[in-house]
Design an enzyme around this catalytic site. Structure first.
Site, PDB file in Angstrom:
ATOM      1  CG  ASP A 429      -1.900   1.106   1.287  1.00 19.61           C
ATOM      2  OD1 ASP A 429      -1.715   2.097   0.557  1.00 19.61           O
ATOM      3  OD2 ASP A 429      -2.856   1.012   2.088  1.00 19.61           O
ATOM      4  CG  HIS A 430       3.216   3.991  -3.143  1.00 23.29           C
ATOM      5  ND1 HIS A 430       4.213   4.341  -2.260  1.00 23.29           N
ATOM      6  CD2 HIS A 430       3.750   4.136  -4.386  1.00 23.29           C
ATOM      7  CE1 HIS A 430       5.297   4.686  -2.928  1.00 23.29           C
ATOM      8  NE2 HIS A 430       5.049   4.564  -4.220  1.00 23.29           N
TER       9      HIS A 430
END
Length: 459
Positions: A429-430
């Site tokens: 998850d950036h």
């Protein structure tokens, strides 16, 4: 149908163990139902004789629907029987006034509730609670969001759950009933993480792998003569998988990185550990050492073991690692997790991994075993797949795909030799994990597996 796990809205009746006329006792299992991923056995909480089975095997039933009635005083004069298959929630909003009360001689009651005394007084309804039962319906039946707390299920709260507007919208978009979600926020507030945890209960691992044919086959699959199409109802495993994939893919911005490396030394270590007395009776596989390497990498880079809390606008870092392992089962791919995997020794991790996989393949994984995961491994290599771009489980920030191990030409000590080579893929998850952190985690896992003695020096 009681809510046997937070976030459930329906379940399929797999098998009835009783039929009308059978005598049942308190605690006896009367049926098996399939939630989004787990097969769960439902016990009866009282003694009596089965009066009516309301839904056949294979039927999908909404939570809060009456599924069985039991005569707790057999031999007494009959009451008017309840309509078969009528859900408790379908009772009219205003029933006709009931006649003066007489001592109840016979009551047919349902799973999850005990026998209630007859009464001439209609109880006041709370906002959002289930309506009073109509005349002639069994005195106690399964409705609302679950069974009595004495049976281990959630009791209807009757009050609007506390949650911020963004959390309410998220729950609505994902089809999660907030009243069935266990809150963890201040003063009993439902957080975004709680909603994702409820959805994760019903989620399967959406990976670039194909489940066994039995996972998608259905007795309701229809292939009409002369029509070159086959239609399979979307429910159970497939429905949960779709919900989890959509929720994750369109909520968390995914980034996937890859690394290909020489895993020869790890494969040799696997063979050596199989002969080690400390692993007697335990299964030793490459996946075990991949799991250990990921745990060590997380210890070195703890920020990856975190989740994004939209409602609280916080990044929540977990001080524990509940390691999810994607497992192919007859019902599809599920992701149970090993609780506190970071605190286990390698032999303990081997035992936990073996038990997790065995339980999953038997279809006996409980909802609790699929809750609370923090990071996941999916072993797509067992299908001969080099790698993939796995989608995150809702509520997690990283998932590692372990690809097939193959003999390939590789430069080793300045010479081209045939070595064992594999590829790892890490999706993250950036919002939580930036490129530097994700790269460090993936590089650490690869380095540990390339030189497994680092498992001792880095641990």
């Amino acid at each position: 149908m009681p809510d046997v796990g937070e976030g459930l809205t329906e379940a399929e009746i797999l098998k009835w163990y009783v039929k009308p006329g059978d005598t049942v006792t308190d605690g006896q299992v009367v049926c098996e139902v399939e939630t989004a991923k787990a097969a769960v056995e439902l016990p009866i909480p009282f003694d009596g004789v089965v009066h009516e089975i309301r839904f056949p095997e294979g039927e999908t039933v909404d939570v809060g629907t009456a599924i069985i009635s039991v005569d707790t005083t057999p031999g007494a004069p009959d009451e008017v029987p309840a309509t078969a298959g009528t859900p408790a929630s379908a009772a009219p909003a205003e029933a006709a006034p009931e006649p003066p009360a007489e001592p109840a001689k016979r009551q047919a009651v349902l799973v999850g509730y005990g026998v209630s005394e007859a009464s001439t007084v209609r109880r006041a309804r709370k906002t959002g609670s289930a309506p009073d039962r109509p005349k002639g319906r069994p005195a106690a039946e399964l409705n609302g969001h679950g069974a009595s707390t004495a049976n281990g299920f959630n009791a209807p709260a009757g009050e609007r759950p506390l949650a911020k507007p963004p959390v309410r919208k998220l729950a609505k978009d994902l089809g999660i009933d907030l009243s069935a979600v266990v809150p963890s926020g201040p003063d009993g507030t439902v957080t975004r993480e709680d909603v994702h945890a409820a959805l994760a209960l019903a989620s399967s691992e959406p990976v670039m792998a194909v489940a066994p044919a039995a996972a998608v086959a259905s007795p309701e699959t229809v292939a009409e003569p002369g029509v070159r199409e086959t239609r399979t109802p979307i429910k159970g495993v497939r429905k949960a998988t779709a919900q989890a994939m959509v929720a994750s893919a369109f909520t968390a911005p995914h980034v996937t990185e890859f690394v290909t490396f020489d895993i020869t030394r790890t494969m040799k270590l696997v063979q050596e550990l199989k002969l080690d007395p400390a692993f007697a009776g335990r299964k030793v596989s490459p996946l075990l050492l991949v799991a250990k390497a990921l745990l060590v990498a997380i210890r070195r880079n703890p920020e990856v073991n975190a989740t994004w809390d939209e409602a609280g606008q916080e990044i929540v870092r977990k001080e524990y690692v509940n390691l999810g392992i994607a497992a192919a089962t007859p019902r599809g791919l599920i992701v149970p997790n090993i609780k506190d995997a970071n605190a286990k020794t390698l032999p303990e991790l081997a035992t936990a991994l073996g038990e997790l996989v065995a339980t999953a393949r038997e279809g006996k994984t409980s909802p609790a075993q699929m809750q609370g995961g923090t990071v996941t491994i999916t072993n797509v290599g067992v299908f001969g797949v080099d790698t993939g771009t796995p989608i995150l489980n809702p509520g997690e920030s990283a998932i590692l795909a372990f690809g097939a191990v193959k003999d390939m030409p590789w430069v080793h000590k300045g010479k081209v030799k045939v070595r064992k080579v594999t590829t790892l893929a890490l999706s993250f998850d950036h919002r939580v994990v930036d490129g530097e952190l994700g790269s460090k985690v993936l590089a650490d896992v690869a380095a540990l597996l390339e030189q497994p003695k680092r498992l001792l020096t880095w641990a």
